[in-house]
Design an enzyme around this catalytic site. Structure first.
Site, PDB file in Angstrom:
ATOM      1  N   ASP A 471       0.856  -1.187   0.000  1.00  0.00           N
ATOM      2  CA  ASP A 471       0.000   0.000   0.000  1.00  0.00           C
ATOM      3  C   ASP A 471       0.898   1.245   0.000  1.00  0.00           C
ATOM      4  OD1 ASP A 471      -2.340   1.453   0.185  1.00  0.00           O
ATOM      5  OD2 ASP A 471      -2.594   1.177   2.343  1.00  0.00           O
ATOM      6  N   GLU A 474       2.740   5.215  -3.849  1.00  0.00           N
ATOM      7  CA  GLU A 474       2.737   6.185  -4.975  1.00  0.00           C
ATOM      8  C   GLU A 474       4.072   6.906  -5.113  1.00  0.00           C
ATOM      9  OE1 GLU A 474       0.307   5.727  -2.671  1.00  0.00           O
ATOM     10  OE2 GLU A 474      -0.831   4.538  -4.109  1.00  0.00           O
ATOM     11  N   ASP A 569      -8.910   3.688  -2.077  1.00  0.00           N
ATOM     12  CA  ASP A 569      -9.770   4.094  -0.956  1.00  0.00           C
ATOM     13  C   ASP A 569     -11.105   4.637  -1.440  1.00  0.00           C
ATOM     14  OD1 ASP A 569      -7.606   3.331   0.491  1.00  0.00           O
ATOM     15  OD2 ASP A 569      -6.952   5.359   0.990  1.00  0.00           O
TER      16      ASP A 569
END
Ligand code: NAG
Ligand code: NAG
Ligand code: NAG
Ligand code: NAG
Ligand code: NAG
Ligand code: NAG
Ligand code: NAG
Ligand code: NAG
Ligand code: NAG
Length: 896
Positions: A471, A474, A569
């Protein structure tokens, strides 16, 4: 000054001005190409660039240019650009040198460029435009290197000499696929911009964005920004992944529809602008122009041609196709255990239990909270003994503030030099994530992969996790840039910043100037998740010696070789449930076929109705996980009322019974470049009604899913393409096809239809996929309008890394001929560990009474012919599908 000089002056002025004005006389607005893409444009700034400034004439309300997107500042027709100075024929195609004699508005214009036109295959064409003198950054993706020009191509290339332009047409139809003459090429060090005409205003792809499937710029201007970013999916915002690939529809002269694809191989921050000309403009701030055109002409062809470049999706482990349960905020092991226990006592199938960051100790990677999650290692082992798998979360940020010697991942990483550094420095760059201040591994460094494998391996000794959830990659940071801000150099402050959310490249991530082994973070930012997924895939292979399961939030073109993906999300709303469909369809095209969205919604409290609808839909996602955020109310299926549980269970059982079909689709994805779920237009390309359909989708080519996406609604407005369709699982043939219709969709029902011409392998579900592996198979046979059908089945141990390479699998083909004969043929049968028994065959659309069933030449009496539904059920078979290389099931009918 005499009158004469005045007059002469006037004439000269007018001459200059009038010519200029003429260069600006571009009549339709759709022909304008933006010369001032920055935020604050003005007439003065525009004229300084020698561009034209005009307000759109017929538009009365032009207070906000974004209202329409029509640029006020645009290129005059004679804007300085490149011209061809030489060309040569090469083995791969052509090499052209182009040159520009004067610089334009961006610093460090590159005046000498080389253009390579590479005829890679009959259907794939590559254009590379780069600095003739200095080597520039190029995307470190392993793409095919073609040295010899392909012959008999379906495309033809021509050039404009002055100004330089490339024109690509499809030979067979003459349709234009690419035409860069519409706007000047700009190629400066940190600003590369070029445009090309689209064949039609209808296109698909360009992710990752929250958007409908069809991008239709018939009457619209649209800007999409690409730069990986942690942000809950919302429209018009650059999201977690970067996929500058699109499919464009074409009309042939005889009114057929073809498609071609286009992929811009560039990893720098970029904008892609679309306008109704129709045209597409790429504005990137680094790298080179490296562009692929795939001529299709079908969607399936384009996908295969694209994946030949970026790589095919990885074959997932069998268990990962089951139901996954996760939440952030079990907060302690008791909650987690009681959730799983209520799931099991309510008899829900479940395959994978997950933990989120609340199970970590102080949010430190590769730890668990031995107080609140005491006994987790033992619990995981107990689950595994029952065939349930376990996946945990890992974030890239490694805490740098633990006392020396107390946190090996950081100490070791520091020693082995795996962390990203500041610009032109050996000092680490620090951001801030869940555990506080963190360093960031540079996964482009081979040493980092070894370190990552070592620390994951050490943790695997503690908790034998089966997959890794990566997770925040980015990469996400809670501070902009770093703990110490960023530099003021041109990487951190480029002359042009694409329209990223937060306005700065460093917004909620690291400084672009941060240094990685392969290049600057400026160039590699959007590939952070790609390299982490690759490293994690390698680590899992090494540690478990089994087929890896990785779930990554951030992805780049080609990530599907290493990882599955979920859409991040999302929120517990009906609209986000809808957007999950175009997202999973797009990610399939992007080669990340194992994809899903957080079922019932991650953020916000779900509702019973939403969660039922979403479980029904999610049962048909390639990746099926119910996941929930901190503080939200429980949403595992067993937390709802008894009635709702029954509905959810029905959806889950439908998924589980279809797993052999799903698994075979994954095999076809990884070996034959087929998408697993696909939009209707892909199968019905000549049917215009399908172009805009993204509330329905197909699994493989055979199952049509039409979920109810609206609250308080008992029917779903759906399109049933012109074809043979049977209700699934019932099996009754639909009488009305080729139309939009309102299907009955009470809360207990999701509409699924089986397409004629297909044979679907299914299996009786077990409590989980491991326990159910030996269960009997069933076949559903759906004849086409010609009375025939076909299908296949791939089966192996579900977990070996190399079962495909070593052919340690079974591969069966099923075929029905219109003489009522079903054949089971074995093409490969090298996997003998588990029996493959066929118990039941359901043949649909049998419209005359059956009076005899013959199996392998012998009469068989266990059959039932259902007259009103026209279904032939052959049961109690107990047929070993591997016992003979070919077996037949036939039936005869009485003609009355
Ligand atoms: C022009 O657009 C602005 C901003 O959307 C809006 O407030 C205003 O009412 C519009 N004026 C007219 C005349 O439509
Ligand atoms: C390519 O070069 C040849 C001669 O070298 C010339 O005749 C031709 O016009 C050139 N083509 C273009 C498009 O510049
Ligand atoms: C560009 O190429 C020309 C020759 O065509 C050469 O004279 C010039 O020096 C080159 N410019 C640069 C910056 O390399
Ligand atoms: C294309 O045709 C030429 C001439 O016939 C031949 O030399 C070449 O090998 C062919 N290229 C390929 C890739 O087959
Ligand atoms: C595209 O948009 C135009 C204009 O809004 C509309 O007329 C057309 O039907 C749309 N095309 C599709 C396939 O939806
Ligand atoms: C194609 O469609 C257009 C408009 O719908 C029509 O005018 C034309 O005759 C068609 N051409 C053919 C070859 O069917
Ligand atoms: C990099 O650092 C060295 C030593 O601190 C310095 O001399 C040099 O100018 C720096 N380079 C850049 C491009 O900032
Ligand atoms: C029965 O089905 C066959 C094959 O699907 C078809 O060709 C035939 O027309 C059907 N007959 C009737 C009466 O529907
Ligand atoms: C069924 O028969 C038709 C007509 O012969 C053929 O075009 C089609 O490919 C066949 N389909 C299958 C699934 O065998």
């Amino acid at each position: 000054m005499t009158n004469l000089t005045l007059v002469i002056n006037f004439i000269v002025l007018c001459f200059v001005w009038c010519i200029f004005a003429q260069q600006c006389e571009i009549s339709p607005h759709v022909q304008r190409f933006d010369c001032y893409p920055e935020k604050e444009s003005s007439k003065e700034k525009c004229l300084e660039r020698n561009c034209c400034w005009r307000l759109p004439i017929e538009q009365t309300n032009y207070t906000d240019k974004r209202l329409t997107g029509i640029p006020f500042c645009y290129y005059p027709t004679d804007f300085p650009t490149y011209e061809i100075i030489s060309n040569e024929t090469t083995d791969f195609g052509q090499r052209i040198r182009i040159q520009k004699s004067q610089t334009t508005y961006m610093p460090h214009d590159i005046l000498n460029l080389t253009v390579d036109l590479i005829y890679e295959t009959q259907e794939r064409f590559r254009i590379r435009i780069y600095d003739s003198v200095n080597k520039r950054y190029e995307v470190p993706l392993q793409v095919p290197v073609v040295e010899k020009r392909a012959n008999n191509t379906d495309y033809e290339i021509r050039f404009g000499k002055k100004p330089f332009a490339i024109l690509v047409t499809r030979k067979s139809t003459g349709v234009t696929l690419f035409d860069s003459s519409v706007a000047p090429l700009i190629f400066a060090d940190q600003f590369i911009k070029f445009s090309t005409r689209l064949s039609t205003p209808l296109l698909y792809g360009l992710g990752e964005h929250q958007q409908p499937l069809l991008i239709n710029v018939t009457n619209e201007w649209k800007r999409l920004t690409f730069y990986s970013r942690d942000f809950p999916p919302m429209e018009n915002i650059n999201l977690y992944g970067v996929h500058p690939f699109h499919i464009n529809l074409e009309r042939t002269p005889d009114n057929q529809t073809h498609v071609h694809g286009q992929f811009f191989l560039n990893s720098n921050a970029m904008d892609i602008d679309l306008q109704p000309l129709p045209a597409i403009t790429y504005t990137t701030i680094g790298g080179i122009i490296d562009l692929y055109i795939f001529t299709g002409p079908t969607v399936e062809n384009v996908i295969e041609q694209y994946w030949d470049v970026i790589g095919k999706p990885t074959m997932p482990p069998f268990w990962s196709l089951g139901f996954h349960l996760c939440r952030w905020g079990y907060n302690n092991i008791e909650n987690m255990i009681s959730t799983l226990e209520r799931m099991q006592s309510a008899n829900f199938p479940i395959d994978v239990q997950w933990t989120d960051i609340d199970a970590m100790s102080s949010y430190l990677d590769f730890t668990y909270d031995s107080e609140h999650f005491h006994g987790l290692p033992g619990y995981v082992r107990a689950l595994q003994a029952d065939g349930i798998h376990y996946v945990n979360i890992i974030d890239p940020g490694i805490s740098s503030t633990q006392s020396a010697g107390s946190y090996i991942p950081y100490d070791e990483g520091l020693k082995r030099g795996v962390f990203m550094t500041k610009f032109n420095s050996t000092e680490l760059i620090f951001g801030k994530v869940w555990p506080g201040i963190t360093a960031f591994p540079d996964f482009t460094n081979p040493e980092t992969i070894e370190w990552w494998t070592d620390i994951a391996s050490a943790f695997h000794e503690v908790i034998p996790f089966d997959g890794m959830w990566i997770d925040m990659n980015e990469p996400s940071s809670f501070v902009d840039g770093s703990q110490d801000g960023c530099t003021d150099n041109s990487l951190d402050n480029p002359p042009f910043t694409p329209h990223v959310h937060g306005d700065a490249l460093s917004a909620k991530t690291l400084c672009p100037s941060a240094q990685q082994l392969l290049s600057s973070h400026y160039n590699l930012h959007s590939m952070y998740g790609y390299f982490e997924a690759q490293a994690t895939n390698i680590a899992l292979r090494t540690i478990r010696k089994k087929r890896p399961f990785v779930l990554s939030r951030s992805t780049f073109a080609g990530s599907g070789r290493y990882t599955a993906h979920w859409t991040g999300d999302n929120q517990a709303t009906f609209i986000d449930m809808y957007f999950s469909i175009p997202a999973i369809l797009n990610f399939n095209m992007f080669g990340i076929t194992h994809v899903g969205a957080d079922i019932c919604g991650f953020l916000l409290d779900t509702t019973e109705e939403l969660c039922v609808r979403w479980m029904q839909l999610g049962a048909f996602y390639p990746f099926m996980r119910n996941h929930n955020s901190l503080g939200q109310k429980d949403q595992d299926p067993a937390s709802f009322s008894w009635e709702v549980q029954q509905i959810m269970k029905q959806a889950l059982l439908m998924r589980y019974s279809l797993i052999p079909f799903w698994y075979t689709l994954h095999y076809e994805a990884s070996s034959k470049s087929r998408t697993i779920v696909q939009p209707l237009f892909s199968e019905y390309l000549n049917d215009k009604n399908t172009y805009n359909i993204d509330q329905q989708f197909l699994i493989g080519r055979a199952l049509l899913i039409s979920p109810n996406l609206l609250p308080e609604s008992n029917s779903v407005h759906a399109y049933i393409p012109q074809d043979v369709w049977y209700e699934f699982p019932l099996g009754v043939k639909l009488s009305n096809v080729g139309l939009f219709t309102d299907l009955d969709a009470p809360i207990s029902k999701i509409n699924v239809h089986l397409r004629g011409g297909f044979i679907i392998p299914m299996q009786i579900p077990g409590d989980n996929l491991v326990l159910g592996r030996g269960n009997p198979f069933t076949l559903v046979v759906a004849p086409s309008q010609f009375g025939n059908a076909s299908g296949n089945l791939f089966w192996d141990d579900g977990d070996s890394i190399d079962s495909i390479e070593t052919q340690t699998y079974n591969y069966l083909e099923f075929s029905l001929t219109n003489s009522n004969k079903l054949t089971i043929n074995i093409l490969v049968s090298n996997y003998k560990e588990s029996a493959m028994r066929l118990d039941l065959i359901k043949i649909l659309g049998v419209n005359t009474s059956v009076n005899n069933v013959i199996i392998n030449g012998k009469s068989y009496s266990n059959y039932l012919y259902n007259i009103p539904d026209q279904i032939l059920l052959i049961y109690g078979l107990d047929l070993d599908m591997l016992s003979q290389s070919s077996q037949t099931i036939q039936w005869t009918t009485s003609n009355k």
